[in-house]
Design an enzyme around this catalytic site. Structure first.
Site, short mmCIF file in Angstrom:
data_model
loop_
_atom_site.label_atom_id
_atom_site.label_comp_id
_atom_site.label_asym_id
_atom_site.label_seq_id
_atom_site.Cartn_x
_atom_site.Cartn_y
_atom_site.Cartn_z
N LYS A 9 -20.33 -16.31 16.35
CA LYS A 9 -19.69 -16.68 17.74
C LYS A 9 -20.39 -18.12 18.08
CE LYS A 9 -18.12 -12.28 19.51
NZ LYS A 9 -18.40 -11.46 20.73
N TYR A 49 -7.90 -12.43 21.26
CA TYR A 49 -8.44 -11.19 22.23
C TYR A 49 -7.44 -10.34 22.99
CZ TYR A 49 -13.45 -11.68 20.89
OH TYR A 49 -14.65 -11.90 20.27
N ASN A 112 -23.09 -11.75 22.08
CA ASN A 112 -23.49 -10.92 21.07
C ASN A 112 -23.47 -11.22 19.55
OD1 ASN A 112 -20.84 -10.59 20.95
ND2 ASN A 112 -20.83 -8.30 21.57
N HIS A 115 -18.50 -11.58 15.76
CA HIS A 115 -17.10 -10.74 15.93
C HIS A 115 -16.83 -10.32 14.52
CE1 HIS A 115 -13.11 -9.53 16.73
NE2 HIS A 115 -12.73 -9.98 15.56
N GLU A 126 -5.77 -10.64 12.54
CA GLU A 126 -6.76 -11.68 12.90
C GLU A 126 -6.89 -12.63 11.45
OE1 GLU A 126 -10.24 -9.43 13.97
OE2 GLU A 126 -9.49 -9.05 15.85
N1 UDP Z 1 -17.50 -8.17 26.02
C1 UDP Z 1 -18.23 -8.55 27.42
N2 UDP Z 1 -18.47 -7.44 28.27
C2 UDP Z 1 -17.99 -6.41 28.17
C3 UDP Z 1 -17.49 -5.96 26.83
C4 UDP Z 1 -17.14 -6.94 25.85
O1 UDP Z 1 -18.74 -9.78 27.51
O2 UDP Z 1 -18.34 -5.55 28.90
C5 UDP Z 1 -17.28 -9.39 25.08
C6 UDP Z 1 -18.30 -9.54 24.00
O3 UDP Z 1 -18.54 -10.52 23.52
C7 UDP Z 1 -17.63 -8.69 23.04
C8 UDP Z 1 -15.95 -9.10 23.06
O4 UDP Z 1 -15.90 -9.27 24.48
O5 UDP Z 1 -17.89 -8.79 21.57
C9 UDP Z 1 -14.82 -8.25 22.61
O6 UDP Z 1 -14.94 -7.01 23.16
P1 UDP Z 1 -14.59 -5.44 22.31
O7 UDP Z 1 -14.94 -4.50 22.98
O8 UDP Z 1 -13.69 -6.10 21.32
O9 UDP Z 1 -16.09 -5.72 21.25
P2 UDP Z 1 -16.66 -5.92 19.90
O10 UDP Z 1 -15.38 -5.61 19.00
O11 UDP Z 1 -16.81 -7.45 19.62
O12 UDP Z 1 -17.78 -5.05 19.63
MG MG Z 2 -13.44 -5.99 19.16
#
Ligand code: UDP
Ligand code: MG
Length: 149
Positions: A9, A49, A112, A115, A126
């Site tokens: 990211k 997303y 974080n 992705h 994707e």
């Molecule tokens: N995210 C956030 N706040 C939250 C949950 C998710 O900013 O409370 C962001 C975070 O960057 C995350 C992304 O949204 O990686 C996508 O969320 P997902 O639940 O798909 O998590 P991932 O698959 O990336 O672990």
């Molecule tokens: Mg995800």
């Protein structure tokens, strides 16, 4: 063999972590089959997303993900969708174990750094969203015979 979509990211790119993240996938024994360094549009990130469109963080997330370059990759290997998620750690770095990418390299859920597709079905969606068929390369890594029986 499975393929999964991985992206460093904008925060990971800015912090100079592309090399470290690639290295972990290389060392695990996965094969890079496509990669590009690009700044995605906000529209593209909204589509990427789409599952999260009703979440309160969706707008900010899509804006952030399009605010700078990302390093987008497709990696291939046995059980890679699940194994890549384990290598990444939990969505919230505070819940991620040391040794995982998020557990070692970041602290905040909104920053974080990586992705990774969460299911095989989402990986296929994707990959299709980020890469065209002609952007994939086909080759046999010299270690292939030592990685798989
Ligand atoms: N995210 C956030 N706040 C939250 C949950 C998710 O900013 O409370 C962001 C975070 O960057 C995350 C992304 O949204 O990686 C996508 O969320 P997902 O639940 O798909 O998590 P991932 O698959 O990336 O672990
Ligand atoms: Mg995800």
């Amino acid at each position: 063999m499975e393929r999964t979509f991985i992206a460093v990211k904008p925060d990971g790119v800015q912090r100079g972590l592309c090399g470290d993240i690639m290295k972990r996938f290389e060392q695990r024994g996965f094969r890079l089959v496509a990669a590009k360094f690009i700044q995605a549009s906000e529209e593209h990130m909204k589509n990427h997303y789409l599952d999260l469109k009703d979440m309160p963080f969706y707008g900010g997330l899509c804006k952030y993900m399009s605010s700078g370059p990302v390093f987008a990759m497709v990696w291939e290997g046995q059980s890679i969708v699940k194994l890549a998620r384990m290598m990444m750690g939990e969505t919230n770095p505070a819940d991620s174990k040391p040794g995982s990418i998020r557990g070692d390299l970041c602290v905040n859920i909104g920053r974080n750094i990586i992705h990774g597709s969460d299911t095989l079905e989402n990986a296929q969606r994707e990959i299709g969203l980020w890469f065209k068929a002609e952007e994939f390369v086909s080759y046999t890594p010299c270690a292939q015979a030592f990685l798989y029986e």
